[in-house]
Scaffold this active site. Structure first.
Site, short mmCIF file in Angstrom:
data_model
loop_
_atom_site.label_atom_id
_atom_site.label_comp_id
_atom_site.label_asym_id
_atom_site.label_seq_id
_atom_site.Cartn_x
_atom_site.Cartn_y
_atom_site.Cartn_z
N LYS A 183 0.61 -1.21 0.25
CA LYS A 183 -0.08 0.60 0.36
C LYS A 183 1.00 0.99 0.08
O LYS A 183 2.16 1.11 0.49
CB LYS A 183 -0.88 -0.12 1.01
CG LYS A 183 0.01 -0.30 2.86
CD LYS A 183 0.52 1.38 3.19
CE LYS A 183 0.98 1.32 4.54
NZ LYS A 183 1.49 2.07 4.68
N PRO A 194 9.52 -4.55 0.35
CA PRO A 194 10.96 -4.51 0.25
C PRO A 194 10.04 -3.88 1.96
O PRO A 194 9.29 -3.38 2.07
CB PRO A 194 11.05 -2.53 -0.01
CG PRO A 194 9.78 -2.42 -1.07
CD PRO A 194 8.97 -3.45 -0.94
N ALA A 248 9.45 0.61 4.90
CA ALA A 248 9.50 1.50 3.51
C ALA A 248 8.24 1.92 3.54
O ALA A 248 7.94 2.77 2.71
CB ALA A 248 9.79 0.37 2.73
N GLY A 250 3.42 -0.87 4.27
CA GLY A 250 3.04 -1.72 4.71
C GLY A 250 3.19 -3.55 4.69
O GLY A 250 1.84 -4.46 4.80
N GLY A 251 3.76 -3.77 4.40
CA GLY A 251 4.73 -5.66 3.40
C GLY A 251 3.86 -6.87 5.35
O GLY A 251 3.77 -7.28 5.04
N GLY A 252 5.02 -5.71 6.16
CA GLY A 252 4.42 -7.38 7.02
C GLY A 252 2.41 -7.05 7.62
O GLY A 252 2.36 -8.58 8.11
N SER A 253 1.47 -5.76 6.93
CA SER A 253 0.41 -5.65 8.00
C SER A 253 -0.57 -7.12 6.66
O SER A 253 -1.05 -6.92 7.34
CB SER A 253 0.08 -4.85 7.78
OG SER A 253 0.92 -3.99 9.09
N SER A 254 0.80 -6.82 5.60
CA SER A 254 -0.33 -7.35 4.64
C SER A 254 -0.05 -8.68 4.50
O SER A 254 -1.14 -9.52 4.05
CB SER A 254 0.79 -7.01 3.33
OG SER A 254 -0.54 -7.35 2.07
N ASP A 262 -2.34 -1.36 11.01
CA ASP A 262 -2.63 -1.22 9.22
C ASP A 262 -3.37 -2.80 9.19
O ASP A 262 -3.34 -2.77 7.47
CB ASP A 262 -1.38 -1.42 9.01
CG ASP A 262 -0.75 0.41 8.77
OD1 ASP A 262 -1.20 0.99 9.63
OD2 ASP A 262 0.23 0.37 7.72
#
Length: 278
Positions: free
Chosen positions: A8, A98, A101, A104-108, A140
């Site tokens: 996101k 990444p 950054a 929201g990678g971990g939240s996704s 998030d």
């Protein structure tokens, strides 16, 4: 079963007040973008000698810390509390989004794990139930149950879907190899309400956003790390109609009418990409 957690960006991010619990209330617009991780989950053999119910392996991008404390495993354990018959699983997370950054990678990964487990094991959860589970794990995370443009308040968990499309635009993202401390960034912010709400701004043409749509973290982060601010300036020099930092992380994005080359961003460890939005 395989799923593809997406990233996101934040279209505006305003820190409006500090809460009694020490957290901060925000106003932001989350917009999903097609930069993805890959999450594969399959049931563990009943005789497999594992010491954990959710055996996770993360590849491609190294993530510091115990993998069993990753949000993927925490999502599994949270559901396991209410669904004790949930089978043990193996999970493989291939990171393409990444880290650190503001994307929201971990939240996704967390949100997609919840929806995957619901579908895979027929838990029968409603969308609101999945949102509630996700919100318990991170501010998030709930957005990645909906995965459509949303205006967010509170700490990011109060979501209102909005009719916003950036189809036809090209999104350039540059994330230098500079870790940004969210705690430090917050410490330099004086909460206040913006002159205009970001939800109202993004409903206007993108060409009007530059002087109105703001990310409150930019001032503190750019002061601490001028190299990040220089990326935003360069994207504007390259013709971006709008450019900003996403979240409180180190990535800067730019919206372009046409695809552009990012060859000028060659510092070691820099993540860079340009994708069409749809």
């Amino acid at each position: 079963m395989i799923t593809f957690p997406i990233a996101k960006i934040n279209l505006g991010l305003n820190v409006v007040e500090k809460r009694p619990d020490g957290y901060h209330n925000l106003e932001t617009v989350f917009y999903p973008v097609g930069i993805k991780d890959v999450l594969e989950v399959y049931e563990m053999d009943k005789d497999f000698p594992s010491t954990t119910d959710c055996d996770l392996k993360v590849t491609n991008i190294h993530i510091e810390g115990d993998e069993q404390k990753n949000l993927v495993c925490r999502a599994y354990q949270l559901l396991k509390q209410d669904f004790p018959t949930l089978p043990r699983v193996h999970a493989h997370l291939y990171k393409g989004i990444p880290t650190q950054a503001g994307m929201g990678g971990g939240s996704s990964d967390c949100g997609f794990m919840i929806t995957l487990l619901d579908e895979m094991f027929r838990l029968g959860l409603t969308e609101q139930q999945m949102i509630d589970y996700a919100a318990r794990l991170g501010a998030d995370c709930a957005f990645f149950i909906l995965n459509r443009p949303c205006y967010a308040e509170g700490i990011g968990e109060k979501l209102q879907p909005i009719s916003l499309s950036l189809k036809g635009w090209y999104l350039a993202i540059v994330r230098p190899a500079i870790p940004v401390s969210t705690k430090e960034a917050f410490s330099l912010i004086t909460p206040q309400y913006p002159p205009q709400n970001c939800r109202d701004i993004v409903m206007q043409p993108v060409e009007t956003w530059r002087d109105a749509l703001t990310n409150d973290f930019e001032k503190s982060v750019f002061t601490l790390y001028p190299e990040i601010g220089a990326i935003k300036d360069k994207l504007y020099e390259m013709g971006a109609v709008y450019a900003a930092m996403s979240g409180s992380g180190s990535s800067i994005y730019g919206l372009f009418r046409q695809p552009v080359s990012l060859d000028g961003f060659n510092a070691e460890g820099t993540f860079k990409t340009i994708i069409p939005l749809d």
